[in-house]
Design a protein around this motif. Sequence first.
Motif, short mmCIF file in Angstrom:
data_model
loop_
_atom_site.label_atom_id
_atom_site.label_comp_id
_atom_site.label_asym_id
_atom_site.label_seq_id
_atom_site.Cartn_x
_atom_site.Cartn_y
_atom_site.Cartn_z
N SER A 130 166.65 36.41 52.03
CA SER A 130 165.43 37.12 52.41
C SER A 130 165.37 38.50 51.75
O SER A 130 166.37 39.02 51.22
CB SER A 130 165.36 37.29 53.92
N GLU A 131 164.18 39.09 51.81
CA GLU A 131 164.04 40.46 51.32
C GLU A 131 164.94 41.40 52.10
O GLU A 131 165.65 42.24 51.52
CB GLU A 131 162.59 40.90 51.42
N ALA A 132 164.94 41.27 53.43
CA ALA A 132 165.75 42.16 54.26
C ALA A 132 167.23 42.01 53.94
O ALA A 132 167.97 43.02 53.89
CB ALA A 132 165.49 41.87 55.73
N ASP A 133 167.69 40.79 53.73
CA ASP A 133 169.09 40.55 53.38
C ASP A 133 169.48 41.33 52.14
O ASP A 133 170.53 41.99 52.09
CB ASP A 133 169.34 39.06 53.11
N ASN A 134 168.66 41.25 51.12
CA ASN A 134 169.03 41.83 49.83
C ASN A 134 168.80 43.32 49.77
O ASN A 134 169.50 44.03 49.04
CB ASN A 134 168.32 41.07 48.71
N VAL A 135 167.84 43.83 50.53
CA VAL A 135 167.73 45.28 50.67
C VAL A 135 168.98 45.83 51.35
O VAL A 135 169.51 46.89 50.96
CB VAL A 135 166.46 45.66 51.45
N ALA A 136 169.50 45.10 52.33
CA ALA A 136 170.74 45.52 53.00
C ALA A 136 171.90 45.57 52.01
O ALA A 136 172.75 46.47 52.07
CB ALA A 136 171.07 44.58 54.16
N CYS B 194 167.40 38.17 45.45
CA CYS B 194 168.69 38.43 44.84
C CYS B 194 168.82 39.92 44.57
O CYS B 194 167.89 40.70 44.81
CB CYS B 194 168.84 37.63 43.54
N VAL B 195 169.98 40.33 44.07
CA VAL B 195 170.23 41.70 43.66
C VAL B 195 170.36 41.71 42.14
O VAL B 195 171.15 40.96 41.57
CB VAL B 195 171.51 42.26 44.30
N ARG B 196 169.58 42.58 41.49
CA ARG B 196 169.61 42.67 40.03
C ARG B 196 170.49 43.83 39.59
O ARG B 196 170.41 44.93 40.14
CB ARG B 196 168.20 42.87 39.47
#
Length: 440
Positions: A380-386, A410-412
């Motif tokens: 999710s967006e929240a997961d990857n912002v974390a 994902c994380v870039r």
Amino acid sequence: MGMSRRQMVAGLGGLAVSLAPGPALLDPRPAAAEPPPAVPQGVGPDRLALDEDFWRAVARQYRVSPDFVNLENGYYGIMPEPVRLAYHRNVDHLNEQSSRLLRTSYKAQADRVRERVATVLGASAQEIALTRGGTEALQNLIGGYNRLRPGDAVMYADLDYHSARYAMNWLRDRRGVSVERMVVPEPATRQAVLDAYATALRDHPKVKLLLLSHMNNRTGLVLPVREITAMARDSGVDVIVDAAHSWGQLDFTIGDLGADFAFFSLHKWMGAPLGSGFLYIRAGRLADIDPAFADETYPGDDIRSRVHSGTMDVAPILTVGTALDFHEVLGGPVKQSRLRFLRDRWVHQVRDIPDLEILTPEDPAMYGTMTAFRITGRTSEADNVALTDHLFEHHRIFTVRRGGPARGDCVRVTPALFTSRDDVDLLAAAVRDLVRRFRR
């Protein structure tokens, strides 16, 4: 207004620089425009990519904050010092000369920039039109493409740039077409990607225009553009290629893509100031793109009629020559090898971690330096912002979350020419910590 290659390399014998390890620091004093180190004769790009002394000297060409490790260089590729200082001079010159510059010498100077860009790209100046960035270029190409008829379809993929997708969606109302979306396979291989595009074109025979990212801005995956473009052409489909991230990061010319239409950024991997880009239309295809807003500044057979930016800040364009000087001193093959080395350095330390997904394959033809990762189940967006917040707060590493891939966010990670081996080693250790903490 740019420095010549000869001027940039001259005087290197007397260049006194410290080779002490560590990141390039932000010096508040005015910096001198020192040239980058000369590429040693007889040393191949792959070997030079490992020479940290050489790359520390390159890193000193950049004013970089010491407060964090910047591994989010895909949004904007900062200017090296010779470019930054040239830009400041051009801002001052524009401010001093005002309308006189714009009404007298600017157009001739801009034409010289077009010639330089075209030469590096392997095109003719008549195939190039300068823009205020890649987004303006893509909007003019997509919005101006005039071969669509009501009932036709256009297509893009889940990994394509959001602004380009918006412009493709706009064609639904502008041209009366339907919009199709395909998914790039994950994990990706060259054959899997080719098969996916072949299937999408076969299953959607009404498609007449395809958006194709050479290197997408979400995961960094590099597509076999030349093969896909040829496949599309055989099906009667035109292709607009997004090369905003690839040009200057990868070593290629326009002929390697086989593209009739493409858009580029100059403020990413060429290191020009923000507000510079261009579009490309192959000779013989100009009539298939409408003039921008019925432009009459240039005749219809002049590609510059496909861009109408109004009164704009011309200082970025006037600085492009200096950015190309810097690029050519290092050379495309050397930049590509170093940037791939940095990617490999951290990826190869973490790819064995359970539940960590690296979203570019190990095929060197399918990646540059930009790579994304995902922790399995954290989509999710929240997961990857974390995840990005944790990397910054606990490790002082700046990255960015990216959405769009069909299988989740994902994380870039995007190193740059000033990034050190130690920086990506720090990232590798931080990713191990990240997976331990956030694995479901």
